[in-house]
Every structure is written in structure tokens, then in C-alpha cells.
Design an enzyme around this catalytic site. Structure first.
Site, PDB file in Angstrom:
ATOM      1  N   HIS A  90     110.410  28.655  69.593  1.00  0.00           N
ATOM      2  CA  HIS A  90     111.691  29.334  70.282  1.00  0.00           C
ATOM      3  C   HIS A  90     112.898  28.722  70.004  1.00  0.00           C
ATOM      4  O   HIS A  90     113.100  27.735  69.500  1.00  0.00           O
ATOM      5  CB  HIS A  90     111.191  29.117  71.812  1.00  0.00           C
ATOM      6  CG  HIS A  90     112.332  30.037  72.670  1.00  0.00           C
ATOM      7  ND1 HIS A  90     113.548  29.587  72.763  1.00  0.00           N
ATOM      8  CD2 HIS A  90     112.018  31.115  73.102  1.00  0.00           C
ATOM      9  CE1 HIS A  90     114.441  30.577  73.604  1.00  0.00           C
ATOM     10  NE2 HIS A  90     113.355  31.441  73.639  1.00  0.00           N
ATOM     11  N   GLU A 162     113.159  37.429  68.163  1.00  0.00           N
ATOM     12  CA  GLU A 162     114.160  36.910  69.052  1.00  0.00           C
ATOM     13  C   GLU A 162     115.599  36.784  68.109  1.00  0.00           C
ATOM     14  O   GLU A 162     115.764  35.553  67.780  1.00  0.00           O
ATOM     15  CB  GLU A 162     113.794  36.108  69.726  1.00  0.00           C
ATOM     16  CG  GLU A 162     112.632  36.183  70.765  1.00  0.00           C
ATOM     17  CD  GLU A 162     112.867  35.500  71.976  1.00  0.00           C
ATOM     18  OE1 GLU A 162     113.003  36.077  73.023  1.00  0.00           O
ATOM     19  OE2 GLU A 162     113.061  34.252  71.955  1.00  0.00           O
TER      20      GLU A 162
HETATM   21  P1  PGA Z   1     116.667  36.405  77.474  1.00  0.00           P
HETATM   22  O1  PGA Z   1     115.961  35.511  76.793  1.00  0.00           O
HETATM   23  O2  PGA Z   1     115.791  37.561  77.867  1.00  0.00           O
HETATM   24  O3  PGA Z   1     117.351  35.911  78.693  1.00  0.00           O
HETATM   25  O4  PGA Z   1     117.812  37.001  76.439  1.00  0.00           O
HETATM   26  C1  PGA Z   1     114.862  35.620  75.810  1.00  0.00           C
HETATM   27  C2  PGA Z   1     114.203  34.241  75.297  1.00  0.00           C
HETATM   28  O5  PGA Z   1     115.027  33.180  75.192  1.00  0.00           O
HETATM   29  O6  PGA Z   1     113.160  34.089  75.275  1.00  0.00           O
END
Ligand code: PGA
Length: 248
Positions: A90, A162
Site C-alpha cells: 500500500h 491507487e
Molecule cells: P481513500 O483511501 O479511499 O481514503 O482515498 C484509499 C486507500 O488508501 O486505500
């Protein structure tokens, strides 16, 4: 079936996590979408009964080694029988805990070796995006994370794209449009096809909410979403689950 992963990050005690889940069950009906809850590792046991309602559990982090003298870490084997999935790489792990592509390679392989399905997170920073390095960064993160993954194992791997600049807690958070998401997801699927001749489930994550999830699934062509902040709000998360169910 679409997938929604709730990344609760470092929020909620074991008791609070249990209470949240009980309340969530009043908001949603189980089934129709694969919902994976990633509470703090400390709360994994408290939530282990959620599996009887067809929910899955994920660890947010673990160490790639088996048992040993690694103070403060969670061994990959300790997840067996508790977590179905585990997040790997992550962006907050990469940013604050200096996790490298070498670490993600080891973690993905370690998770698969004990039957825990890795959710490998990839994505570029705002600066990398400005420098038009998105594809290079994502390719490097994918190739490294999947370096030891065989074609047979790929079915147990989930990729989450992401973009770091679109994560709700990022500084100067930006909006990743469903079109932006689609182009990154298409690129990831192309890379997987080149590597394996087939693709894996690819999720989108970054400021997903109940009012935009459908566009990421439909226009963005995501197989699901990794949800941070919005997964901590009961009604909002319930709405995300119900909205996802309606998308086939
Ligand atoms: P968010 O976070 O939905 O608050 O943008 C996503 C994540 O960090 O996995």
C-alpha cells in the site's frame, strides 16, 4: 463478482471493529458482491466470525518471514486461517515505512505460499504523474511484485491501482477521473497479458465514495474498489456495497 475492500487503516479497536460490523449488517444484505474487510491486524481475530456472513478478511500488512525473532511483526503464517487476503505495498507502507519493490516481491510470494491471497497495490505519486512516469512506475511495481508469481498462482492475486495523489488523505488530493482510472487499469491488464497471457482482478482505489463507485466500475472498468476513508463511515460504506451489487 465485483469486489469491495475496506481499508480501515490504523482506526478502531477490536471492540469498535466488531460493533461497526454488527451495525453494517443492519445496512446491507450479504451476497452479490465480495466484501473484504481489512481492519488493523490487532482486530483480525475479533472479526473472524464475519466469514459466516460471506464477508472476507484481509490483513493490512505482515512480514514475509515465518516465525522468528522479528519483534513487533506479524508472521505470514500467523495469518493462515484468519485472513483470506493481505494488502501488499500500500502506498502508505511504501511512503512511511519505506517498503520497496523488493519487499513487495517477497510478501506476495510469502502470502501465496501459505494460501493467503495478496492484493498488490501499485500507483504513482503526483510528481511521477507530472513527469509522465505513471506507466513506468506502475510497470516496475507490477513486475517486481509479481516476479515470483506463476501463471497458476495469478488467479489468487488481486491488483489495486491507487494513484497516490488521489488518496483522500494525501496532501493536495486530486481527482482521478474514471477515464484516468480506465487507462491505468487497461495498461495493467495489458502488462499482465504480456506476462501471463491472462489478466487478474484489477481494482481502483483513491477517494472512492458511494456517489462515484459506479462510474469507476462502469466507465473505469474496474473489477472492484479499494476504499479507505469512506469505509469508516457506516452509512456511506453500506451504500458503496449496495451500489456495487447493482453493477454486473
Ligand atoms: P481513500 O483511501 O479511499 O481514503 O482515498 C484509499 C486507500 O488508501 O486505500
Amino acid at each position: 463478482m465485483k469486489m469491495v475492500v475496506a481499508n480501515w487503516k490504523m482506526h478502531m479497536s477490536g471492540a469498535e471493529s466488531e460493533r461497526f460490523f454488527k451495525d453494517l449488517m443492519k445496512e446491507v444484505t450479504p451476497g452479490g458482491v465480495e466484501v473484504v474487510i481489512a481492519p488493523s491486524n490487532f482486530a483480525l481475530y475479533s472479526l473472524s466470525k464475519i466469514k459466516q456472513w460471506q464477508f472476507s478478511l484481509a490483513a493490512q500488512n505482515f512480514y514475509h518471514m515465518d516465525y522468528g525473532a522479528y519483534t513487533g511483526e506479524t508472521a505470514v503464517r500467523q495469518l493462515v486461517g484468519v485472513a483470506d487476503y493481505a494488502l501488499v505495498g500500500h502506498s502508505e507502507r511504501r511512503q512511511y515505512f519505506r517498503e520497496t519493490n523488493k519487499d513487495t516481491r517477497r510478501k506476495v510470494a510469502a502470502a501465496l505460499s501459505v494460501g493467503v491471497k495478496p492484493i498488490l497495490c501499485v500507483g504513482e505519486t503526483a510528481m511521477e504523474r507530472e513527469n509522465k512516469e505513471t506507466d513506468d512506475v506502475v510497470r516496475d511495481q507490477l513486475l517486481a511484485g509479481l516476479a515470483d508469481v506463476t501463471p497458476t498462482q495469478l488467479k489468487d492475486v488481486v491488483i489495486a491501482y491507487e494513484p497516490r495523489w488521489a488518496i483522500s488523505t494525501a496532501k493536495n488530493v486530486g481527482v482521478c477521473t474514471p477515464e484516468d482510472a480506465r487507462s491505468a487499469l487497461t495498461f495493467i491488464r495489458q502488462q499482465l497479458k504480456e506476462l501471463y497471457g491472462k489478466t487478474a482482478r484489477v481494482l481502483y482505489g483513491g477517494s472512492v465514495k458511494s456517489d462515484n463507485i459506479v462510474s469507476y466500475l462502469k466507465k473505469g472498468e474496474a473489477d472492484g474498489a479499494l476504499v479507505g476513508g469512506a469505509s469508516l463511515q457506516l452509512k456511506e460504506f453500506g451504500d458503496i456495497i449496495e451500489a456495487t451489487k447493482a453493477v454486473r
